[in-house]
Structure formats: structure tokens, C-alpha cells
Design a protein around this motif. Structure first.
Motif, PDB file in Angstrom:
ATOM      1  N   ASN A   1      43.200  32.800  35.044  1.00  0.00           N
ATOM      2  CA  ASN A   1      43.860  34.109  35.162  1.00  0.00           C
ATOM      3  C   ASN A   1      44.966  34.254  34.118  1.00  0.00           C
ATOM      4  O   ASN A   1      46.153  34.377  34.437  1.00  0.00           O
ATOM      5  N   PRO A   2      44.593  34.236  32.838  1.00  0.00           N
ATOM      6  CA  PRO A   2      45.610  34.300  31.784  1.00  0.00           C
ATOM      7  C   PRO A   2      46.430  35.593  31.804  1.00  0.00           C
ATOM      8  O   PRO A   2      47.552  35.610  31.288  1.00  0.00           O
ATOM      9  N   ASN A   3      45.911  36.685  32.402  1.00  0.00           N
ATOM     10  CA  ASN A   3      46.656  37.951  32.485  1.00  0.00           C
ATOM     11  C   ASN A   3      47.640  37.975  33.657  1.00  0.00           C
ATOM     12  O   ASN A   3      48.407  38.931  33.813  1.00  0.00           O
ATOM     13  N   ASN A   4      47.573  36.952  34.506  1.00  0.00           N
ATOM     14  CA  ASN A   4      48.489  36.827  35.645  1.00  0.00           C
ATOM     15  C   ASN A   4      48.498  38.082  36.524  1.00  0.00           C
ATOM     16  O   ASN A   4      49.540  38.576  36.953  1.00  0.00           O
ATOM     17  N   ASP A   5      47.284  38.592  36.816  1.00  0.00           N
ATOM     18  CA  ASP A   5      47.173  39.746  37.706  1.00  0.00           C
ATOM     19  C   ASP A   5      46.640  39.283  39.058  1.00  0.00           C
ATOM     20  O   ASP A   5      46.489  38.086  39.310  1.00  0.00           O
ATOM     21  N   THR A   6      46.336  40.217  39.939  1.00  0.00           N
ATOM     22  CA  THR A   6      45.843  39.877  41.283  1.00  0.00           C
ATOM     23  C   THR A   6      44.337  40.069  41.397  1.00  0.00           C
ATOM     24  O   THR A   6      43.791  40.123  42.497  1.00  0.00           O
ATOM     25  N   ALA A   7      43.637  40.148  40.239  1.00  0.00           N
ATOM     26  CA  ALA A   7      42.198  40.410  40.275  1.00  0.00           C
ATOM     27  C   ALA A   7      41.377  39.155  40.536  1.00  0.00           C
ATOM     28  O   ALA A   7      40.239  39.228  40.992  1.00  0.00           O
ATOM     29  N   ASN A   8      41.939  37.978  40.241  1.00  0.00           N
ATOM     30  CA  ASN A   8      41.201  36.717  40.439  1.00  0.00           C
ATOM     31  C   ASN A   8      41.364  36.274  41.892  1.00  0.00           C
ATOM     32  O   ASN A   8      42.277  35.514  42.231  1.00  0.00           O
ATOM     33  N   LYS A   9      40.472  36.768  42.759  1.00  0.00           N
ATOM     34  CA  LYS A   9      40.682  36.550  44.194  1.00  0.00           C
ATOM     35  C   LYS A   9      39.362  36.490  44.941  1.00  0.00           C
ATOM     36  O   LYS A   9      38.314  36.916  44.449  1.00  0.00           O
ATOM     37  N   VAL A  10      39.461  35.960  46.177  1.00  0.00           N
ATOM     38  CA  VAL A  10      38.344  35.945  47.117  1.00  0.00           C
ATOM     39  C   VAL A  10      38.761  36.744  48.343  1.00  0.00           C
ATOM     40  O   VAL A  10      39.789  36.449  48.969  1.00  0.00           O
ATOM     41  N   THR A  11      37.980  37.765  48.681  1.00  0.00           N
ATOM     42  CA  THR A  11      38.224  38.582  49.868  1.00  0.00           C
ATOM     43  C   THR A  11      37.151  38.248  50.895  1.00  0.00           C
ATOM     44  O   THR A  11      35.955  38.276  50.573  1.00  0.00           O
ATOM     45  N   PHE A  12      37.547  37.917  52.136  1.00  0.00           N
ATOM     46  CA  PHE A  12      36.536  37.431  53.069  1.00  0.00           C
ATOM     47  C   PHE A  12      36.892  37.737  54.525  1.00  0.00           C
ATOM     48  O   PHE A  12      38.060  37.930  54.880  1.00  0.00           O
ATOM     49  N   VAL A  13      35.821  37.782  55.309  1.00  0.00           N
ATOM     50  CA  VAL A  13      35.908  37.808  56.770  1.00  0.00           C
ATOM     51  C   VAL A  13      35.097  36.618  57.248  1.00  0.00           C
ATOM     52  O   VAL A  13      33.859  36.609  57.175  1.00  0.00           O
ATOM     53  N   LEU A  14      35.783  35.611  57.719  1.00  0.00           N
ATOM     54  CA  LEU A  14      35.145  34.323  57.972  1.00  0.00           C
ATOM     55  C   LEU A  14      34.065  34.408  59.042  1.00  0.00           C
ATOM     56  O   LEU A  14      32.957  33.882  58.874  1.00  0.00           O
ATOM     57  N   LYS A  15      34.332  35.124  60.134  1.00  0.00           N
ATOM     58  CA  LYS A  15      33.366  35.145  61.249  1.00  0.00           C
ATOM     59  C   LYS A  15      32.070  35.866  60.883  1.00  0.00           C
ATOM     60  O   LYS A  15      31.009  35.598  61.441  1.00  0.00           O
ATOM     61  N   ASP A  16      32.156  36.794  59.901  1.00  0.00           N
ATOM     62  CA  ASP A  16      30.962  37.517  59.466  1.00  0.00           C
ATOM     63  C   ASP A  16      30.286  36.859  58.261  1.00  0.00           C
ATOM     64  O   ASP A  16      29.260  37.363  57.775  1.00  0.00           O
ATOM     65  N   LYS A  17      30.847  35.771  57.770  1.00  0.00           N
ATOM     66  CA  LYS A  17      30.360  35.118  56.542  1.00  0.00           C
ATOM     67  C   LYS A  17      30.244  36.139  55.418  1.00  0.00           C
ATOM     68  O   LYS A  17      29.245  36.210  54.691  1.00  0.00           O
ATOM     69  N   ASP A  18      31.305  36.914  55.278  1.00  0.00           N
ATOM     70  CA  ASP A  18      31.354  37.983  54.284  1.00  0.00           C
ATOM     71  C   ASP A  18      32.397  37.601  53.218  1.00  0.00           C
ATOM     72  O   ASP A  18      33.599  37.575  53.496  1.00  0.00           O
ATOM     73  N   PHE A  19      31.904  37.296  52.004  1.00  0.00           N
ATOM     74  CA  PHE A  19      32.787  36.860  50.931  1.00  0.00           C
ATOM     75  C   PHE A  19      32.530  37.707  49.679  1.00  0.00           C
ATOM     76  O   PHE A  19      31.374  37.934  49.294  1.00  0.00           O
TER      77      PHE A  19
END
Length: 534
Positions: free
Chosen positions: A94-112
Motif C-alpha cells: 500500500n505505497p499510497n497509504n490509503d484505505t483501499a487495501n482491505k478485506v471486508t467480510f461477514v464471517l458467518k456467511d463466508k462472505d469475503f
């Protein structure tokens, strides 16, 4: 014993949690000097962690990441600008130091949902993104742009690979249909700094994570030097392959370092076709190869050999079969006939069963060196058998010396004694150390030489190198020499003097010299030590 420190302080403006450990060992990796600081800002947890991998100070990690819950009530873990040092390469995530390098998830639904993670190191760039929903949908992709092979490949003994990777690896699954793929190229591909050309690799899953169609092409500016097409199957306990391989004018010089101190200066090109089938680590190879303008050097003997003409080698199972290969030394053009096989197990254990027959072949061509007990030039009529694993070879040589043979033994610390013994050989102080050095140089050899010495051979004993005193002669005899890695260096047999000369020079009085003619019929005998004849 691991040292661990944990501090919790909700009133501290710098951190909420501070954790440190001198080591953390897991089944995935071992970390040293681990530090973790946590602080809370609004509804987000921020973390900073530093560590080193195992005991290698070159591999280090400095990671900044965060955890929060977004307005859709989903968990979010992201990486801010972070640094990884691996194999002397500095990577920035993440050389731009933004918040775009991320994982969004709902664990119980196995949604990543994995937003693109970016890693850069100068011109090198890797991106990873993907998504997973429940059990039936997956879509992951990694792309490579100018990534250096040497930046991540583990070290391989005597085999240095380099080049720049471009391409993508993807894994898709939808409605029970699987599509794993890898399409990558390697520009400026080199092996041990020898140019190989352009390498292209395509791997396509056959509706499976275990079974793949494979296509590999290595081409240079002239032609496709290697072409392989077939199948890889990882479903058995021991993965298998079935590849058809074609080779055209492939230069073998890059593999010289594999010979280490035993073989060097491999050269020539190879062409042919074969099938590789069976366990990936130890497949059966069936087909034939033809070597053109091939040759190699035996450093310990200081002999360089050409394989005369175009040499054909048959491949059968794990064996490389040689039949009637003509060896020719490049200095004197003497020749020998080589037959037998070289076999392998898992391409790690190599075994030889080779035989050489010759009417006149150069077998030694070494020069004076303070660390060797003898040197010279040797021509042999006879046979040699080379058998066993390359790490512990047995070599049996039987034959007779030929014209041009000259064997020199340099000595020091000798003294003249009474008139019924001309020379007395004293054991040298450094003899044991020299023998240890010799054993190290020929480690892995058990050498047995049975030699009929003829009048064509010349033996020379250098009594005093400074003054020039030396004993030179020729004669006949039968000698046996035994060398092995357990410290044995023995010589047995008798040498009957036919003619010779002892050139005596007195080092303390330059100009004082006296040649002595050695009478015919004298005998020199060895009963073990090369340095202590009688």
C-alpha cells in the motif's frame, strides 16, 4: 525460553495495548523480536507490528493495519503503508497509504471481498484481489509485473535462476465449475548467469484443483529450445506427470556449477525428444538425446575432454545410457571409449556405472603445487571403471603407462647419509596436513590404481627445489595406489631402474654440482607411504 510482556492502559495517549515477545513459533513460520502496539481512534483499532523471521536478520516486517466495522455492519481489516524486507529486497505494501487495501467480510456467511492489495519494490509490482461468497463462489487473482525470480525463489544448490515474471494466476469457482489458471512469462531468463531466452508457462485446471493441462516453451533468438506439453495430476498421494518434451540446440553450459569440484566447463548443445511420466519427483524418462560439440573438464586431473562427433544418449527410466562414446582430450588428442550409464533417484542421488577403454588416453596433466604430493603428465593404455554414487565414487584403473608419461614427486627435508644409502627420506612435518588437504580435494572418491610402469615413463624426484637437485630415471615395475576419503593414501610395488641420473647441486655454494649416473638394476620399493620408499 520465550520472554513475553503485555501491558494494557486505556488512559495512555500513545497505546492501549503493548505486547512484546522475543520469539513466537508456529507451524507456518517462526518469528523473533515481535512487537505489537494497539491504539483506538474513534471506532477504529489501529495496530503497528514489527518482527523478524526466524534468526535471519535480513527478513523483517513492519506492518501497520486497522480493524473497524463499516456502515453495512461488515468487518473490515486493512493494511496501511507497511514494509517487508525479504532476501535483500525492500517491499512496500500500500505505497499510497490509503484505505483501499482491505478485506471486508461477514464471517458467518463466508462472505469475503478483497480489495486490491498492492506490493512494490522499485519496478517490481504484485497485486492481489478476490472475492468469496458461501461455498459455491470464489474468484481470486494475483498479477505480477516485472517481478524478479531471485526476489522470492528459495536458494537451490549450484543453480541460480534469474529473470522477470509477468502474468497472472487465477482461481475461479462458480456453480461447481472450477477454473484454476496460471499464465506467466519470464523475460531475460538466466540460469547461472547464462542467457536462456523467453520462458512462457500456461497451466489450466481441468475442472479441478488437482488435474492440469500444462504447456511450457523456452525460446531464444534462434528457435524454441525447449517445448513441453502434457498433464499434471495432484490427486494421487504422490503427484504424477505425463509430459512430452522436445529439445532443440539447448546449450548445457549453464549447468557447469552442478559438477562442483568433480566436473566443470560443461559445453555443447543437446537436441532430442523424450516422455516424462510418473511421480513428479522421480519420473521415468524414455527417449533419446543427441549432444553436439560437447565437452567437459575434470579439474582434479586438469584434463579437458571433447565428446567426439555427435553423441547419442538413450533415456530409459531413471537411466542415461551411453554406448561407445568417444572421449578425446583437447591438448594431445588422445582418445578413449566410454560406455555405461548414469542413473538418478529423485534427481538428488546420482549413481554411475561407467567404463573407459583406451589404447592411449591422457589421464593426468597437473602442474607443480605446494599442496599436492605429486604432479605430472600421464598417458594410459587400459581400462577404468567408475561406479557408485557421485558422493562416494569407486574408481578402478588398470593399465600400463604410455610414451610421454612423466611423474614428479617433490620432496623437502631430506639428508645425505653414508655410502650404502644415497638418500634417506624423512617424514615431513607438514605431511599430515597436506594429506588432509588432499583428502578434502578428492572427497567422495575411493581410487584404486593398478599400474604397469614401462620404460617409456619418466619418474622424477625433486630433492631440493632451491638448488635444483633432482633424481630422474625410467624403468619398469608394477605399482598399486590406493586413495580414499578415510585418510588412506598408500602406494605399493617395485620400480626397477633401467636408466637414470642424479643431478646433485649444493645450495650453499652456487656453482658446485655433480651429476651421478644411476646404475641399471636398482630397485625402489613402496610398502604404503608414498614419501617413504626403500
Amino acid at each position: 525460553m520465550a520472554e513475553v510482556l503485555l501491558r494494557l492502559d486505556n488512559n495512555n495517549p500513545l497505546y492501549t495495548t503493548y505486547f512484546t515477545a522475543n520469539e513466537i513459533n508456529t507451524k507456518f513460520t517462526n518469528l523473533r523480536k515481535v512487537n505489537l502496539i494497539n491504539r483506538i481512534k474513534n471506532d477504529t483499532l489501529f495496530f503497528k507490528s514489527t518482527s523478524r523471521r526466524e534468526r535471519d536478520v535480513e527478513d523483517s516486517f513492519s506492518l501497520d493495519f486497522f480493524y473497524t466495522i463499516n456502515p453495512d455492519k461488515k468487518n473490515v481489516v486493512g493494511l496501511l503503508k507497511s514494509e517487508i524486507k525479504h532476501k535483500d529486497y525492500d517491499w512496500v505494501i500500500n505505497p499510497n497509504n490509503d484505505t483501499a487495501n482491505k478485506v471486508t467480510f461477514v464471517l458467518k456467511d463466508k462472505d469475503f471481498l478483497i480489495s486490491p492489495f498492492t506490493m512494490v519494490s522499485n519496478e517490481q509490482k504484485i497485486e492481489f484481489k478476490g472475492a468469496m461468497k458461501g461455498e459455491d463462489y470464489k474468484d481470486f487473482q494475483a498479477t505480477f509485473d516485472q517481478v524478479k525470480l531471485q526476489s522470492f525463489l528459495p536458494p537451490i544448490d549450484s543453480l541460480h535462476l534469474s529473470g522477470k515474471i509477468n502474468g497472472a494466476i487465477s482461481l475461479k469457482e462458480q456453480n461447481a465449475k472450477l477454473e484454476p489458471k496460471a499464465n506467466v512469462t519470464v523475460e531475460n531468463f538466466k540460469i547461472n548467469d547464462f542467457e536462456q531466452g523467453f520462458l512462457a508457462l500456461n497451466i489450466n485446471g481441468k475442472d479441478s484443483y488437482e488435474n492440469y493441462d500444462v504447456s511450457l516453451v523456452l525460446e531464444n533468438s534462434i528457435s524454441k529450445s525447449i517445448n513441453a506439453v502434457g498433464e499434471l495430476d495432484f490427486s494421487p498421494e504422490r503427484p504424477v506427470m505425463d509430459l512430452s518434451v522436445g529439445i532443440e540446440d539447448y546449450e548445457i553450459a549453464a549447468f557447469s556449477p552442478l559438477g562442483k569440484q568433480v566436473l566443470s566447463k560443461l559445453r555443447g548443445s543437446v537436441s532430442g525428444e523424450f516422455n516424462a511420466k510418473g511421480f513428479i519427483g522421480n519420473p521415468d524418462l524414455n527417449g533419446a538425446l543427441e549432444f553436439k560439440d560437447a565437452g567437459l573438464t575434470f579439474p582434479y586431473l586438469n584434463i579437458d575432454m571433447n565428446l567426439e562427433g555427435n553423441t547419442k544418449i538413450a533415456l530409459k527410466g531413471q537411466q542415461f545410457l551411453l554406448d561407445g562414446v568417444i572421449l578425446e582430450d583437447t591438448k594431445y588428442q588422445t582418445k578413449g571409449n566410454l560406455s555405461g550409464y548414469i542413473a538418478h533417484q529423485d534427481f538428488k542421488l546420482w549413481v554411475m556405472d561407467l567404463g573407459i577403454r583406451t589404447d592411449n588416453l591422457l589421464v593426468l596433466d597437473t602442474e607443480e603445487n605446494e599442496e599436492v604430493p605429486y604432479y605430472g603428465t600421464g598417458f594410459l593404455q587400459g581400462t577404468a571403471e567408475i561406479t557408485g554414487a557421485t558422493s562416494n565414487l569407486d574408481i578402478l584403473v588398470e593399465g600400463r603407462t604410455q610414451p610421454g608419461t612423466k611423474f614428479v614427486i617433490p620432496l623437502s627435508d631430506v639428508k645425505m647419509i653414508d655410502n650404502y644409502k644415497l638418500i634417506h627420506f624423512e617424514k615431513r612435518v607438514k605431511e599430515e596436513k597436506e594429506e588432509e588437504k588432499i583428502m578434502e580435494d578428492i572427497k567422495g572418491l575411493d581410487l584404486d590404481i593398478r599400474l604397469e610402469v614401462t620404460k617409456d615413463a619418466v619418474a622424477q624426484v625433486v630433492i631440493d627445489k632451491v638448488s635444483g637437485s633432482e633424481l630422474t630415471g625410467s624403468g619398469t615395475g608394477n605399482l598399486a595406489i590406493e586413495i580414499n576419503t578415510r585418510g588412506k593414501f598408500n602406494m605399493y610395488g617395485d620400480f626397477k631402474v633401467e636408466k637414470g641420473k642424479y643431478n646433485f647441486k649444493y645450495a650453499n655454494l652456487p656453482g658446485i654440482s655433480k651429476p651421478f649416473i644411476v646404475q641399471k638394476g636398482g630397485t625402489i620399493s613402496w610398502n604404503g607411504s608414498l614419501m617413504m620408499p626403500s
